[in-house]
Write a protein that holds these residues in place. Structure first.
Motif, mmCIF file in Angstrom:
data_model
loop_
_atom_site.group_PDB
_atom_site.id
_atom_site.type_symbol
_atom_site.label_atom_id
_atom_site.label_comp_id
_atom_site.label_asym_id
_atom_site.label_seq_id
_atom_site.Cartn_x
_atom_site.Cartn_y
_atom_site.Cartn_z
ATOM 1 N N LEU A 1 0.636 -1.300 0.206
ATOM 2 C CA LEU A 1 -0.256 -0.135 -0.068
ATOM 3 C C LEU A 1 0.855 1.164 0.071
ATOM 4 O O LEU A 1 0.597 2.141 -0.739
ATOM 5 C CB LEU A 1 -0.974 0.190 1.216
ATOM 6 N N LEU A 2 2.043 1.317 0.933
ATOM 7 C CA LEU A 2 2.882 2.526 0.985
ATOM 8 C C LEU A 2 3.742 2.651 -0.444
ATOM 9 O O LEU A 2 3.791 3.801 -0.757
ATOM 10 C CB LEU A 2 3.732 2.182 2.021
ATOM 11 N N ALA A 3 3.888 1.229 -1.006
ATOM 12 C CA ALA A 3 4.889 1.640 -2.227
ATOM 13 C C ALA A 3 3.729 2.210 -3.494
ATOM 14 O O ALA A 3 4.272 3.158 -4.265
ATOM 15 C CB ALA A 3 5.281 0.185 -2.978
ATOM 16 N N ARG B 1 9.015 4.331 5.264
ATOM 17 C CA ARG B 1 9.395 4.747 4.057
ATOM 18 C C ARG B 1 10.640 4.055 3.482
ATOM 19 O O ARG B 1 10.860 3.531 2.511
ATOM 20 C CB ARG B 1 9.568 6.209 3.700
ATOM 21 N N ASN B 2 11.660 4.143 4.424
ATOM 22 C CA ASN B 2 12.974 3.451 4.304
ATOM 23 C C ASN B 2 12.982 1.980 4.117
ATOM 24 O O ASN B 2 13.901 1.540 3.562
ATOM 25 C CB ASN B 2 13.765 3.931 5.472
ATOM 26 N N ALA B 3 11.894 1.442 4.582
ATOM 27 C CA ALA B 3 11.621 -0.226 4.518
ATOM 28 C C ALA B 3 11.110 -0.717 3.281
ATOM 29 O O ALA B 3 11.266 -1.910 3.026
ATOM 30 C CB ALA B 3 11.057 -0.512 5.790
ATOM 31 N N VAL B 4 10.341 0.130 2.530
ATOM 32 C CA VAL B 4 9.492 -0.217 1.343
ATOM 33 C C VAL B 4 10.745 -0.884 0.345
ATOM 34 O O VAL B 4 10.406 -2.127 -0.135
ATOM 35 C CB VAL B 4 9.011 0.954 0.920
ATOM 36 N N ALA B 5 11.575 -0.434 0.162
ATOM 37 C CA ALA B 5 12.429 -0.776 -1.138
ATOM 38 C C ALA B 5 12.971 -2.302 -0.736
ATOM 39 O O ALA B 5 13.044 -3.329 -1.563
ATOM 40 C CB ALA B 5 13.600 -0.161 -1.512
ATOM 41 N N VAL B 6 13.412 -2.057 0.756
ATOM 42 C CA VAL B 6 14.163 -3.603 1.194
ATOM 43 C C VAL B 6 13.254 -4.632 1.029
ATOM 44 O O VAL B 6 13.385 -5.749 0.800
ATOM 45 C CB VAL B 6 14.859 -3.312 2.529
ATOM 46 N N SER B 7 11.832 -4.525 1.651
ATOM 47 C CA SER B 7 10.824 -5.518 1.929
ATOM 48 C C SER B 7 10.431 -5.913 0.443
ATOM 49 O O SER B 7 9.883 -7.162 0.204
ATOM 50 C CB SER B 7 9.588 -4.969 2.717
#
Length: 670
Positions: A61-63, A440-446
């Motif tokens: 959802l955040l992405a 926000r910082n975790a979106v790309a990693v996840s």
């Protein structure tokens, strides 16, 4: 201006122009995700699929909110919002179906219903689209190719494609039901180990780093590095190395490291006399080291711990010495360049004072101390991260409260009801900022871990890992050095399209079995080697991401800066080789043996920097440089006699260079 229709706002998280209502939605989802992670980390742990399902749904959802469908520089429009609404529903279905019907899914255990398969297809497409937006097209393409490969074969959905595959890559082929079940309804696909680590350990530590960043820890570490090294030759460059080690141990991201510390260090390096391409390259190489620096190691420590079944604290311990060796190499390169170019340090008046730096920021060390103490007490990393975040918030609140009630009144700022309300509101705003930044910082990693789960699932289903190991053994002819070169090249190619974490996961699944079973490399060392080599896309042209970020700040040409970063980061290639041929520094052994290997490794890296630059205490001729290079190879060879001969040659060459510098100095004085 019409307040009912406010202008769009530039959003840092996605680099996109976003309407204000979207920013509010991002904040709500991000804060909700961070609070959910804190709750499950420290208050009520959840089951495996519940944790991962809710995490992935909120992350996607955040992405979709942060990254518009048609790119950051275009408005969503009616079509864009229509597409986003479809994928919002897909994100909710992906996590919600698993959470709501988990017991029924388990009871079917392989005999999937049509609804199961439909939801699995929706989930796979949604994950790939979220990855395209948050991580990049390269990751998505590799995920799609993996799925297509699973369908290729005589019994698969694409039997004609199997005819085009080389013999060793052929397999029976799998149906839609089998592939969908593997990717969504099992523990080896999207919801496999990579996403499991991202949804637990990685997120909570990323959140911890976000709170440190939002409360000013970055400036504290940079100021501390400057006060320690600023007066030395090439002081700003050395400060860049130390600051990047400090910031990288928290952020675990090379590019984030470059843009935070580099904004301060690169201009000062240029002012001191470093060429722009050197300044950008030094910062990129030092920042890349942040991803191999404990405790975070760019999320790698947690993944290595899970894959090797080794306690997280042990991974941190064994990674300290190699990380120090890497930063020592970059530091020495910086020192040698400063000597060659006759640079001096910065004036004391332009540097922060260590006493004042510690007075202003000592409280940033308390959460780190709590983190280390709890790890030593053998608490789970997720619980440790939870307490570290709580400690960070508590320390910030207490320190500011002491200032507000006891220091501010003496400076003419009395305590009033109005000011107290403002302070409380400002504190709550800061808290929300930290929670939002962490999510926000975790979106790309996840998302990278979710797509990596697709790749891992296909590898497990088709047996590609064992086939790749056979290919690797055949191409290398059983030679370990050639095999490691192949791993290095594969990591560089993968790194052009994948983030470091995803590159490591894919590589270790493909080449890990060959390194351990065919070449006899210890399991832990095999993982560390692959993880270190996965960093090289940050500093190796043509795709040197950290180097390009450094070039943007330095105002230099990207490729030139990339080659400088590649040169300064040579420890990234040599230290893993030393781990393989001298495993005692990782797996342990007699104290004298470990100490000997550590000393000769640092000496070899020092000699390597000198040979590459042609300078140590003074300029080196070609013959000593060739001799010292041969000695370096000798030190890496696992034979005591060869190691001793190599050390003797290096010591002699370095000693002669030191004597030559003394003679030159005496002649200059005379």
């Amino acid at each position: 201006m019409n307040e009912s229709n406010p202008p769009p706002v530039l959003m840092p998280g996605g680099n996109a122009i976003q309407p204000r209502v979207v920013l509010w939605l991002i904040t709500i989802v991000a804060v909700g995700l961070s609070l959910f992670q804190l709750y499950s980390a420290g208050i009520q742990p959840l089951g495996l699929f519940y944790q991962r399902g809710i995490h992935l749904a909120l992350i996607m959802l955040l992405a979709f909110l942060m990254f518009p469908a048609f790119g950051p520089n275009r408005k969503r429009g009616v079509l864009g919002w229509g597409i986003d609404l479809v994928f919002f529903a897909g994100a909710l279905i992906t996590g919600g179906y698993l959470v709501l019907f988990l017991d029924e899914i388990f009871s079917r255990a392989g005999f999937w219903s049509d609804t199961d398969i439909l939801v699995a297809c929706i989930a796979t497409v949604t994950v790939l689209e979220a990855s395209r937006r948050a991580v990049g097209l390269g990751m998505t393409i590799i995920g799609v190719l993996a799925i297509v490969y699973a369908f290729a074969g005589p019994r698969g959905e694409l039997p004609w494609l199997g005819e085009w595959l080389p013999g060793i890559l052929n397999h029976r082929g799998y149906t839609l039901d089998r592939v969908a079940g593997q990717l969504y309804l099992g523990q080896e696909g999207i919801f496999g180990l990579p996403l499991g680590v991202a949804a637990t350990y990685i997120f909570i530590f990323v959140l911890f780093g976000a709170f440190l960043e939002s409360t000013g820890a970055g400036k504290f570490f940079i100021d501390m590095a400057y006060s320690a090294t600023g007066r030395q030759r090439g002081g700003p460059a050395k400060a860049a190395v130390l600051a990047s080690a400090g910031m990288g141990s928290i952020s675990g991201s090379a590019i984030a490291n470059v843009v935070t510390t580099g904004a301060f260090t690169i201009p000062l390096m240029k002012k001191l006399g470093y060429q722009p391409k050197q300044a950008g390259g030094i910062e990129a190489a030092a920042s890349t080291g942040g991803q191999i620096m404990p405790p975070l190691m760019g999320a790698g420590a947690f993944l290595i711990a899970e894959y090797t079944n080794t306690p997280y604290l042990d991974i941190v311990k064994i990674s300290i010495l190699p990380a120090i060796m890497y930063f020592a190499t970059v530091y020495l390169f910086v020192h040698i360049i400063a000597l060659k170019q006759g640079m001096q340090g910065m004036p004391r008046s332009e540097l922060p004072q260590m006493r004042q730096v510690m007075k202003d920021g000592w409280h940033f060390l308390l959460p780190l101390a709590v983190l280390v103490w709890l790890l030593v007490m053998n608490l789970s990393p997720m619980r440790v991260g939870y307490y570290a975040v709580i400690t960070m918030v508590a320390v910030a609140v207490i320190r500011y409260a002491l200032w507000y009630f006891f220091v501010a009144p003496g400076q003419g700022q009395p305590v009033t009801l109005s000011r107290t309300k403002d302070v409380i509101w400002a504190g709550l705003t800061k808290l929300v900022e930290g929670l939002e930044l962490g999510a926000r910082n975790a979106v790309a990693v996840s998302m990278a871990c979710a797509v990596a789960g697709i790749i891992v699932g296909v590898v497990g289903l088709t047996g590609l890992g064992l086939k790749f190991s056979s290919m690797m053994l055949a191409f290398s002819g059983g030679n370990l050095v050639l095999a490691l070169v192949m791993v290095l090249l594969a990591s560089l190619i993968l790194g052009m399209g994948l983030p470091v974490t995803a590159s490591y996961i894919v590589l270790i699944v493909l080449v890990g079995p060959a390194l351990t079973s065919e070449f006899g490399v210890p399991l832990l060392i095999a993982h560390l080697v692959v993880f270190w080599y996965s960093q090289d896309s940050n500093v190796t042209p043509p795709i040197a991401l950290a180097g390009f970020a450094g070039a943007a700040i330095a105002g230099s040409k990207p490729m030139e800066t990339g080659f400088q970063a590649w040169k300064f980061a040579k420890g990234l290639y040599l230290i893993p080789l030393f781990m393989v041929f001298n495993p005692e520094i990782i797996v342990g052994g007699p104290v004298l043996v470990v100490a000997w290997n550590a000393v000769i490794a640092i000496l070899a890296l020092c000699a390597f920097a000198a040979a590459l630059e042609g300078y140590l205490f003074t300029r080196m001729a070609w013959l000593p440089r060739l001799a010292i290079t041969a000695a370096i190879f000798g030190v890496f060879y696992p034979s005591l006699l060869t190691e001793v001969l190599g050390v003797v040659v290096m010591v002699v060459v370095i000693g002669l260079n030191w004597r030559a510098s003394k003679r030159e100095a005496s002649v200059a004085v005379a």
